[in-house]
Design a protein around this motif. Sequence first.
Motif, PDB file in Angstrom:
ATOM      1  N   THR A   1     -11.866   2.022   2.195  1.00 56.05           N
ATOM      2  CA  THR A   1     -11.268   1.349   1.036  1.00 56.05           C
ATOM      3  C   THR A   1      -9.772   1.115   1.249  1.00 56.05           C
ATOM      4  OG1 THR A   1     -12.887   2.348  -0.456  1.00 56.05           O
ATOM      5  CG2 THR A   1     -10.869   1.505  -1.446  1.00 56.05           C
ATOM      6  N   ILE A   2      -9.065   2.150   1.713  1.00 58.39           N
ATOM      7  CA  ILE A   2      -7.611   2.026   1.909  1.00 58.39           C
ATOM      8  C   ILE A   2      -7.287   0.950   2.933  1.00 58.39           C
ATOM      9  CG2 ILE A   2      -5.544   3.198   2.753  1.00 58.39           C
ATOM     10  CD1 ILE A   2      -6.615   5.766   1.545  1.00 58.39           C
ATOM     11  N   TYR A   3      -7.975   0.968   4.074  1.00 58.76           N
ATOM     12  CA  TYR A   3      -7.694  -0.021   5.120  1.00 58.76           C
ATOM     13  C   TYR A   3      -8.089  -1.426   4.687  1.00 58.76           C
ATOM     14  CZ  TYR A   3      -6.590   3.674   8.456  1.00 58.76           C
ATOM     15  OH  TYR A   3      -6.001   4.736   9.104  1.00 58.76           O
ATOM     16  N   SER A   4      -9.136  -1.551   3.842  1.00 56.44           N
ATOM     17  CA  SER A   4      -9.553  -2.862   3.354  1.00 56.44           C
ATOM     18  C   SER A   4      -8.525  -3.434   2.390  1.00 56.44           C
ATOM     19  CB  SER A   4     -10.923  -2.764   2.670  1.00 56.44           C
ATOM     20  OG  SER A   4     -11.915  -2.420   3.595  1.00 56.44           O
ATOM     21  N   VAL A   5      -7.938  -2.574   1.559  1.00 57.55           N
ATOM     22  CA  VAL A   5      -6.901  -3.022   0.624  1.00 57.55           C
ATOM     23  C   VAL A   5      -5.634  -3.387   1.378  1.00 57.55           C
ATOM     24  CG1 VAL A   5      -5.410  -2.324  -1.288  1.00 57.55           C
ATOM     25  CG2 VAL A   5      -7.825  -1.690  -1.296  1.00 57.55           C
ATOM     26  N   GLU A   6      -5.307  -2.583   2.395  1.00 60.68           N
ATOM     27  CA  GLU A   6      -4.085  -2.822   3.152  1.00 60.68           C
ATOM     28  C   GLU A   6      -4.171  -4.101   3.976  1.00 60.68           C
ATOM     29  OE1 GLU A   6      -1.167  -0.340   6.153  1.00 60.68           O
ATOM     30  OE2 GLU A   6      -3.318  -0.020   6.256  1.00 60.68           O
ATOM     31  N   ASP A   7      -5.357  -4.368   4.513  1.00 60.26           N
ATOM     32  CA  ASP A   7      -5.508  -5.524   5.393  1.00 60.26           C
ATOM     33  C   ASP A   7      -6.680  -6.359   4.908  1.00 60.26           C
ATOM     34  OD1 ASP A   7      -5.083  -7.258   7.409  1.00 60.26           O
ATOM     35  OD2 ASP A   7      -5.685  -5.925   9.044  1.00 60.26           O
ATOM     36  N   ALA A   8      -6.513  -6.932   3.720  1.00 54.30           N
ATOM     37  CA  ALA A   8      -7.602  -7.640   3.067  1.00 54.30           C
ATOM     38  C   ALA A   8      -8.060  -8.870   3.836  1.00 54.30           C
ATOM     39  CB  ALA A   8      -7.190  -8.046   1.649  1.00 54.30           C
TER      40      ALA A   8
ATOM     41  N   LYS B   1      -2.443   8.376   4.659  1.00 50.76           N
ATOM     42  CA  LYS B   1      -3.768   7.803   4.378  1.00 50.76           C
ATOM     43  C   LYS B   1      -4.867   8.835   4.644  1.00 50.76           C
ATOM     44  CE  LYS B   1      -1.923   3.395   5.912  1.00 50.76           C
ATOM     45  NZ  LYS B   1      -1.897   2.414   7.010  1.00 50.76           N
ATOM     46  N   ILE B   2      -4.764   9.538   5.753  1.00 44.87           N
ATOM     47  CA  ILE B   2      -5.723  10.592   6.058  1.00 44.87           C
ATOM     48  C   ILE B   2      -5.632  11.694   5.009  1.00 44.87           C
ATOM     49  CG2 ILE B   2      -6.366  12.377   7.724  1.00 44.87           C
ATOM     50  CD1 ILE B   2      -5.440  10.530   9.941  1.00 44.87           C
ATOM     51  N   GLY B   3      -4.404  11.966   4.557  1.00 45.30           N
ATOM     52  CA  GLY B   3      -4.214  12.983   3.524  1.00 45.30           C
ATOM     53  C   GLY B   3      -4.958  12.644   2.247  1.00 45.30           C
ATOM     54  N   ILE B   4      -4.884  11.369   1.830  1.00 43.27           N
ATOM     55  CA  ILE B   4      -5.614  10.935   0.645  1.00 43.27           C
ATOM     56  C   ILE B   4      -7.115  11.087   0.860  1.00 43.27           C
ATOM     57  CG2 ILE B   4      -6.208   8.919  -0.764  1.00 43.27           C
ATOM     58  CD1 ILE B   4      -3.507  10.126  -1.415  1.00 43.27           C
ATOM     59  N   ALA B   5      -7.583  10.720   2.053  1.00 45.28           N
ATOM     60  CA  ALA B   5      -9.018  10.822   2.363  1.00 45.28           C
ATOM     61  C   ALA B   5      -9.485  12.273   2.315  1.00 45.28           C
ATOM     62  CB  ALA B   5      -9.299  10.218   3.736  1.00 45.28           C
TER      63      ALA B   5
ATOM     64  N   ILE C   1       0.829  -1.206   0.000  1.00 44.23           N
ATOM     65  CA  ILE C   1       0.000   0.000   0.000  1.00 44.23           C
ATOM     66  C   ILE C   1       0.865   1.259   0.000  1.00 44.23           C
ATOM     67  CG2 ILE C   1      -0.276   0.261   2.503  1.00 44.23           C
ATOM     68  CD1 ILE C   1      -3.107   0.688  -0.015  1.00 44.23           C
ATOM     69  N   GLU C   2       2.014   1.200   0.671  1.00 43.94           N
ATOM     70  CA  GLU C   2       2.909   2.362   0.704  1.00 43.94           C
ATOM     71  C   GLU C   2       3.566   2.600  -0.647  1.00 43.94           C
ATOM     72  OE1 GLU C   2       5.587   3.035   3.912  1.00 43.94           O
ATOM     73  OE2 GLU C   2       4.415   1.829   5.321  1.00 43.94           O
ATOM     74  N   ASN C   3       3.737   1.532  -1.421  1.00 40.20           N
ATOM     75  CA  ASN C   3       4.400   1.651  -2.720  1.00 40.20           C
ATOM     76  C   ASN C   3       3.420   1.604  -3.895  1.00 40.20           C
ATOM     77  OD1 ASN C   3       7.600   1.474  -2.351  1.00 40.20           O
ATOM     78  ND2 ASN C   3       6.642   0.156  -0.810  1.00 40.20           N
ATOM     79  N   SER C   4       2.130   1.663  -3.588  1.00 37.23           N
ATOM     80  CA  SER C   4       1.123   1.741  -4.647  1.00 37.23           C
ATOM     81  C   SER C   4       1.066   3.170  -5.172  1.00 37.23           C
ATOM     82  CB  SER C   4      -0.246   1.322  -4.097  1.00 37.23           C
ATOM     83  OG  SER C   4      -0.665   2.246  -3.098  1.00 37.23           O
ATOM     84  N   TYR C   5       0.284   3.364  -6.212  1.00 42.16           N
ATOM     85  CA  TYR C   5       0.144   4.713  -6.769  1.00 42.16           C
ATOM     86  C   TYR C   5      -0.435   5.680  -5.739  1.00 42.16           C
ATOM     87  CZ  TYR C   5       1.001   2.585 -11.341  1.00 42.16           C
ATOM     88  OH  TYR C   5       1.566   1.921 -12.398  1.00 42.16           O
ATOM     89  N   ILE C   6      -1.432   5.203  -5.005  1.00 42.69           N
ATOM     90  CA  ILE C   6      -2.037   6.081  -4.011  1.00 42.69           C
ATOM     91  C   ILE C   6      -1.076   6.334  -2.856  1.00 42.69           C
ATOM     92  CG2 ILE C   6      -3.155   4.343  -2.493  1.00 42.69           C
ATOM     93  CD1 ILE C   6      -5.620   6.171  -2.527  1.00 42.69           C
TER      94      ILE C   6
ATOM     95  N   LYS D   1     -10.784  -0.920  12.519  1.00 44.72           N
ATOM     96  CA  LYS D   1      -9.548  -0.740  11.746  1.00 44.72           C
ATOM     97  C   LYS D   1      -8.939   0.626  12.008  1.00 44.72           C
ATOM     98  CE  LYS D   1     -10.704  -3.933   7.992  1.00 44.72           C
ATOM     99  NZ  LYS D   1     -10.935  -4.118   6.546  1.00 44.72           N
ATOM    100  N   MET D   2      -9.784   1.649  12.127  1.00 44.71           N
ATOM    101  CA  MET D   2      -9.279   2.987  12.417  1.00 44.71           C
ATOM    102  C   MET D   2      -8.724   3.057  13.841  1.00 44.71           C
ATOM    103  SD  MET D   2     -12.203   5.324  10.521  1.00 44.71           S
ATOM    104  CE  MET D   2     -11.448   6.904  10.892  1.00 44.71           C
ATOM    105  N   GLN D   3      -9.351   2.354  14.760  1.00 42.18           N
ATOM    106  CA  GLN D   3      -8.849   2.335  16.135  1.00 42.18           C
ATOM    107  C   GLN D   3      -7.468   1.694  16.217  1.00 42.18           C
ATOM    108  OE1 GLN D   3     -12.135   0.281  18.016  1.00 42.18           O
ATOM    109  NE2 GLN D   3     -12.845   2.159  19.030  1.00 42.18           N
ATOM    110  N   ALA D   4      -7.233   0.700  15.353  1.00 38.06           N
ATOM    111  CA  ALA D   4      -5.962  -0.026  15.388  1.00 38.06           C
ATOM    112  C   ALA D   4      -4.881   0.619  14.523  1.00 38.06           C
ATOM    113  CB  ALA D   4      -6.187  -1.465  14.929  1.00 38.06           C
ATOM    114  N   ALA D   5      -5.228   1.622  13.716  1.00 38.14           N
ATOM    115  CA  ALA D   5      -4.276   2.247  12.796  1.00 38.14           C
ATOM    116  C   ALA D   5      -3.130   2.919  13.560  1.00 38.14           C
ATOM    117  CB  ALA D   5      -4.982   3.269  11.920  1.00 38.14           C
TER     118      ALA D   5
END
Length: 675
Positions: free
Chosen positions: A588-595, A567-571, A543-548, A604-608
């Motif tokens: 979407t970002i957290y789902s892709v990162e931790d599919a 991630k918050i910046g993208i949001a 996720i860190e090396n993806s386009y987003i 997921k946000m609590q654990a970020a």
Amino acid sequence: MVKKDTLKVALVGNPNTGKTSLFNSLTGLRQQVGNYPGITVEKKQGSFVLNNHQKVSVIDLPGTYSLNPSSIDESVTTEYLLDSKNKDFPQVAIIVAEAENLKRNLLLFTQVKDLGIPTILVINMADRMLLKGISINKENLEKQLDTTIVFTSARKNTGISDLKNAIQNLDQQSNKPLFSKDISIYKTWLSDTYKFGFMDIDDKQKQTIVKKEQHHETVKRYQFINSVLKDNFEKDSTIATDFDSRLDKILTHKFFGYIIFLTLLIFIFQAVFSWSSPFMDFIDVSFASLTETIATHLPEGKINELITQGIIPGIGGIVIFVPQIAILFLFIAVLEESGYMSRVVFLMDKIMRKFGLNGKSVVPLISGNACAIPAVMATRNIEDWKERLITILVTPFSVCSARLPVYSIIISLIVPKQKVFGFINSQALTLLGMYVFGIVLALLSAVILTKMIKAKNKSYFVIEMPSYKMPQFRNVFYTVFEKTKSFAIDAGKIILAVSIVLWFLASHGGENFDNSKEIISSKIENKNLPEKELNAAIASFQIENSYIGMMGKAIEPAIKPLGYDWKIGIAIITSFAAREVFVGTLATIYSVEDAEDEGTIKSKMQAATFSNGEKIFTIPTGVSLLLFYAIALQCGATVAIVKRETNSWKWALIQLFGMGILAYLFAFIGYSLLK
């Protein structure tokens, strides 16, 4: 003989006559909401079928006191009734009046009838006539007004069949002018007067002449109306129940009125959180379960990933807030239906004037708590353009429903769920604080803008106090249904598109992304690392090396002082399309990162965490986000409407960038003080 062509009917009437209630009674859920061509005024259309199988199309025109418009909304009704070449021109006009204000309502009736359109006079709220000591000689009044009169009560659904019968017998409705001798001359005069194009003179002279002509016409019409009502209308004040006046003394009291209003607000926000909680939990768990089910049964591949990591989390991120939005709209609809909202406007007028706002500015500011777009449009009732401009510029500070999902998720993360004073939900109290903060910002901004933009003309605040009445379930239901559906569909379309784009950007990247498994495996010395931890490390690297991820890393230095990660910046960037996209983007970002983790977005946000292991969504970061979203103008539709209403990109861009810079400064200060 059954007619095949659709019969076109226009509903016309003064504000607060129950016109919309009648529209709902006639059409039910067979309604469409859109805009008139070329303008942003809302157009409501519906349909129903008569006993002879004739289909009827009904348009609910904006409320107006006469065909001499003083605002843009009123001009829509005038133009619609004057343009006989329009394909939607009505074959019959239903003038909706109410018994208590029949004299004032008949001014509009006489004007419409003089256009040569067959008319039916509906006297609505007939169930209140006895309560108010009112009696009407229907037969004589029909003869003198040369029209069919129907008594209805949209609240009790009485008289609707009589109205449909009158429409069905359209051939019996008179289209003879009542007051004017020549229809074409009257229409020409009205059209030219409205357009100010009948003489080659300057604007000031035009306005003077128009006012004189309108005054002369109005006086003559009221003389006729008085003579008609003299023997056909009677109101016995000795048997009238003056409940409204007694209640007004309490609800508009200079001290207790504000206490009652504040208490009501606390109750509303308590309900928004408490009542919606079970529904939101159910939706959250259901979407997580749906993701898991589809991920298990659908063949592995890009389609599986798109649905489970992009579409479902993105849509789920907005659907979860539908219960809160519905409850908020429910209370707004009840307040409007009951007549209390007008009292709130009257009550707050004295306060607003101290901040340099026109009294009519109260309506947009209150409306802004639902949506800034119709709120900005509501400023059309303000005649002075400078005062209207100030109201337009400060209205987006009101907490619109699009901010509610952001506030809700952030507040639930940083504010413990506990009782204050033993009965008030702490999260609801925080939400109320955000609404108060928005209003305070609007008022302070208005003071500053008033100093900067001098208003030469003094305007006056006029508001009609409708009678109190029990909210009608049908109207409340239609309002909540239409508003919630509009929110869910409009936001859903944006989020669906954004979610697909985000999934693609988060699921693809350069060389490091493609070789992430090999790179991570080579960096881990312990080859016996559990598979789940290894996959988590690979997903994080991907996720860190993806386009987003690359985009997020590029803007991270600018947002890090606010306590945000990339991630918050993208949001934040994606939510400039619509604020509510913020939650869907993170989902979407957290789902892709931790599919592999099918947990809810909240968990997921609590654990970020940041790269150093510190939690992201702490109190300083949460407060920073709340401040940013309270101030920033993240709504492309509002920018477009402001441009349209001011007829200039100048004010729209000043508002957009001005609020954005202010939001950054407040968020920075808030984070720095709490860090």
